[in-house]
Design a protein around this motif. Structure first.
Motif, PDB file in Angstrom:
ATOM      1  N   ALA A 182       0.815  -1.225   0.000  1.00 37.18           N
ATOM      2  CA  ALA A 182       0.000   0.000   0.000  1.00 37.18           C
ATOM      3  C   ALA A 182       0.839   1.262   0.000  1.00 37.18           C
ATOM      4  O   ALA A 182       0.315   2.361  -0.244  1.00 37.18           O
ATOM      5  CB  ALA A 182      -0.935   0.004   1.210  1.00 37.18           C
ATOM      6  N   ALA A 183       2.149   1.133   0.269  1.00 38.87           N
ATOM      7  CA  ALA A 183       2.984   2.316   0.460  1.00 38.87           C
ATOM      8  C   ALA A 183       3.092   3.187  -0.788  1.00 38.87           C
ATOM      9  O   ALA A 183       3.374   4.391  -0.683  1.00 38.87           O
ATOM     10  CB  ALA A 183       4.374   1.895   0.931  1.00 38.87           C
ATOM     11  N   ALA A 184       2.863   2.610  -1.960  1.00 36.93           N
ATOM     12  CA  ALA A 184       2.917   3.395  -3.196  1.00 36.93           C
ATOM     13  C   ALA A 184       1.665   4.255  -3.374  1.00 36.93           C
ATOM     14  O   ALA A 184       1.639   5.140  -4.235  1.00 36.93           O
ATOM     15  CB  ALA A 184       3.093   2.470  -4.394  1.00 36.93           C
ATOM     16  N   PHE A 185       0.646   4.001  -2.564  1.00 38.34           N
ATOM     17  CA  PHE A 185      -0.631   4.689  -2.722  1.00 38.34           C
ATOM     18  C   PHE A 185      -1.004   5.552  -1.523  1.00 38.34           C
ATOM     19  O   PHE A 185      -1.791   6.488  -1.650  1.00 38.34           O
ATOM     20  CB  PHE A 185      -1.747   3.661  -2.962  1.00 38.34           C
ATOM     21  CG  PHE A 185      -1.536   2.830  -4.189  1.00 38.34           C
ATOM     22  CD1 PHE A 185      -2.118   3.196  -5.390  1.00 38.34           C
ATOM     23  CD2 PHE A 185      -0.742   1.685  -4.147  1.00 38.34           C
ATOM     24  CE1 PHE A 185      -1.915   2.440  -6.526  1.00 38.34           C
ATOM     25  CE2 PHE A 185      -0.537   0.919  -5.284  1.00 38.34           C
ATOM     26  CZ  PHE A 185      -1.117   1.304  -6.481  1.00 38.34           C
ATOM     27  N   THR A 186      -0.474   5.227  -0.353  1.00 38.33           N
ATOM     28  CA  THR A 186      -0.809   5.979   0.849  1.00 38.33           C
ATOM     29  C   THR A 186       0.295   5.816   1.889  1.00 38.33           C
ATOM     30  O   THR A 186       1.085   4.861   1.829  1.00 38.33           O
ATOM     31  CB  THR A 186      -2.152   5.494   1.439  1.00 38.33           C
ATOM     32  OG1 THR A 186      -2.548   6.338   2.517  1.00 38.33           O
ATOM     33  CG2 THR A 186      -2.042   4.073   1.972  1.00 38.33           C
ATOM     34  N   ARG A 187       0.351   6.735   2.827  1.00 34.76           N
ATOM     35  CA  ARG A 187       1.322   6.618   3.920  1.00 34.76           C
ATOM     36  C   ARG A 187       1.012   5.362   4.728  1.00 34.76           C
ATOM     37  O   ARG A 187      -0.103   5.185   5.216  1.00 34.76           O
ATOM     38  CB  ARG A 187       1.236   7.862   4.816  1.00 34.76           C
ATOM     39  CG  ARG A 187       2.236   7.873   5.968  1.00 34.76           C
ATOM     40  CD  ARG A 187       2.189   9.189   6.716  1.00 34.76           C
ATOM     41  NE  ARG A 187       0.907   9.413   7.378  1.00 34.76           N
ATOM     42  CZ  ARG A 187       0.606   8.967   8.599  1.00 34.76           C
ATOM     43  NH1 ARG A 187       1.484   8.246   9.284  1.00 34.76           N
ATOM     44  NH2 ARG A 187      -0.570   9.229   9.128  1.00 34.76           N
ATOM     45  N   THR A 188       2.011   4.492   4.853  1.00 34.66           N
ATOM     46  CA  THR A 188       1.798   3.185   5.470  1.00 34.66           C
ATOM     47  C   THR A 188       2.684   3.036   6.698  1.00 34.66           C
ATOM     48  O   THR A 188       3.893   3.299   6.646  1.00 34.66           O
ATOM     49  CB  THR A 188       2.099   2.057   4.457  1.00 34.66           C
ATOM     50  OG1 THR A 188       1.206   2.193   3.340  1.00 34.66           O
ATOM     51  CG2 THR A 188       1.921   0.690   5.083  1.00 34.66           C
ATOM     52  N   VAL A 189       2.079   2.615   7.810  1.00 34.77           N
ATOM     53  CA  VAL A 189       2.779   2.452   9.083  1.00 34.77           C
ATOM     54  C   VAL A 189       2.587   1.028   9.572  1.00 34.77           C
ATOM     55  O   VAL A 189       1.473   0.491   9.545  1.00 34.77           O
ATOM     56  CB  VAL A 189       2.251   3.443  10.147  1.00 34.77           C
ATOM     57  CG1 VAL A 189       3.043   3.305  11.445  1.00 34.77           C
ATOM     58  CG2 VAL A 189       2.315   4.875   9.635  1.00 34.77           C
TER      59      VAL A 189
END
Length: 308
Positions: A153-160
């Motif tokens: 998901a990191a390519a689309f939204t900030r992911t933690v």
């Protein structure tokens, strides 16, 4: 989070999820919950993660997605079937949400996905910041695959990635089985007692997740208290708060009899984790020592302390 947001929460009925839902709602956020059954409330959305199915439009208008879903690792023993369930429940839930995020024309601003201290394996006295390499063992394998799925998901939204340690809370969490044993006078050292247990209070676990939902933090974050403690410090501290003896020592071989290899990963592994990223982001702990966290187990009314 200061401004009101719409948050989609998976795992809302769990130990952490229940407390997080209440805290978010108290702060004025609109909390939507994912459920497997038929929805009975406008704030519920149905999903079937084992089938990778999520209701169409589930992410419409969602600002933040928080995923805490996954089968409990405390159900023992870890049979082959149980191991499969632990892994697949995490991968299925995460993949279902990531697929929805990547397909959304308006993805959420942030995706917070559960992970665990098991990522690091058994590391002795090593100081473990988020930059430390993964360890070995069943839980390390599970968390590595879990995090890799979330990172899509990191390519689309900030992911933690929420690498949570042992959550301490009255009435639940990892300490729950220790309380009745300690009250019965059976407080014990587990193995050598020198293994580091990466603790955090439930209060700070919830506050940290809320904090990370709005702060510009990416990647893995260790959700643990700022002052590491050994297992003996925790079990002895609990006995002190409950005013019970701490006289026994359970050797490794005895713990392995009922728990088998789960004993090594759940009770005997050592993870001296440090919350570097959390503290760099400006987070301040309510319970900054294990003694402060264990004080919540004190059965005396608070008024009694005032007269001590």
């Amino acid at each position: 989070m200061n401004e009101s947001r719409t948050i989609l929460l998976a795992g809302a009925s769990g130990f952490i999820g229940t407390a997080l839902t209440a805290a978010l709602a108290s702060d004025g956020h609109d909390v939507r919950r994912l459920v497997r059954r038929e929805p009975i409330s406008p704030v519920e959305t149905q999903w079937q993660p084992e089938r990778r199915q999520l209701a169409p439009g589930a992410l419409d208008g969602i600002d933040v997605v928080i995923n805490l879903a996954g089968s409990s690792i405390s159900q023992l023993p870890w049979t082959a079937g149980r191991r499969t369930r632990i892994l697949e429940s995490r991968l299925d839930a995460t993949a279902t949400l990531v697929d929805a995020i990547t397909a959304s024309p308006t993805p959420p601003s942030a995706f917070l996905n559960a992970s665990a201290s098991g990522f690091y394996g058994d590391r002795g006295d090593d100081a473990l910041s988020e930059n430390a390499v993964r360890g070995t063992g069943f839980l390390a394998d599970v968390t590595a695959r879990w995090e890799a799925e979330a990172q899509r998901a990191a390519a689309f939204t900030r992911t933690v990635l929420l690498r949570t340690g042992i959550v301490l809370a009255k009435g639940g969490g990892a300490a729950a089985p220790l309380v009745p044993l300690t009250l019965a006078g059976l407080g014990s050292r587990l193995g050598s007692g020198q293994q580091w247990w990466p603790w955090i209070s439930l209060v700070d676990e919830v506050r940290a997740i809320q904090h990370l939902a709005s702060e510009d933090v990416h990647g893995a974050v260790n959700l643990v208290g700022p002052t590491p403690a050994t297992s003996e410090q925790i079990t002895r501290g609990l006995a002190r708060v409950l005013r019970r003896p701490h006289l026994f020592a359970l050797p490794t071989w005895l713990l392995r009899l009922p728990l088998r290899d789960a004993a090594d990963e759940l009770l005997l592994s050592s993870q001296r984790m440090l919350p570097d990223q959390l503290m760099k982001s400006g987070f301040r702990f309510t319970h900054d020592s294990v003694g402060a966290a264990l004080a919540m187990f004190d059965p005396r009314p608070p008024s009694e302390d005032a007269h001590m």
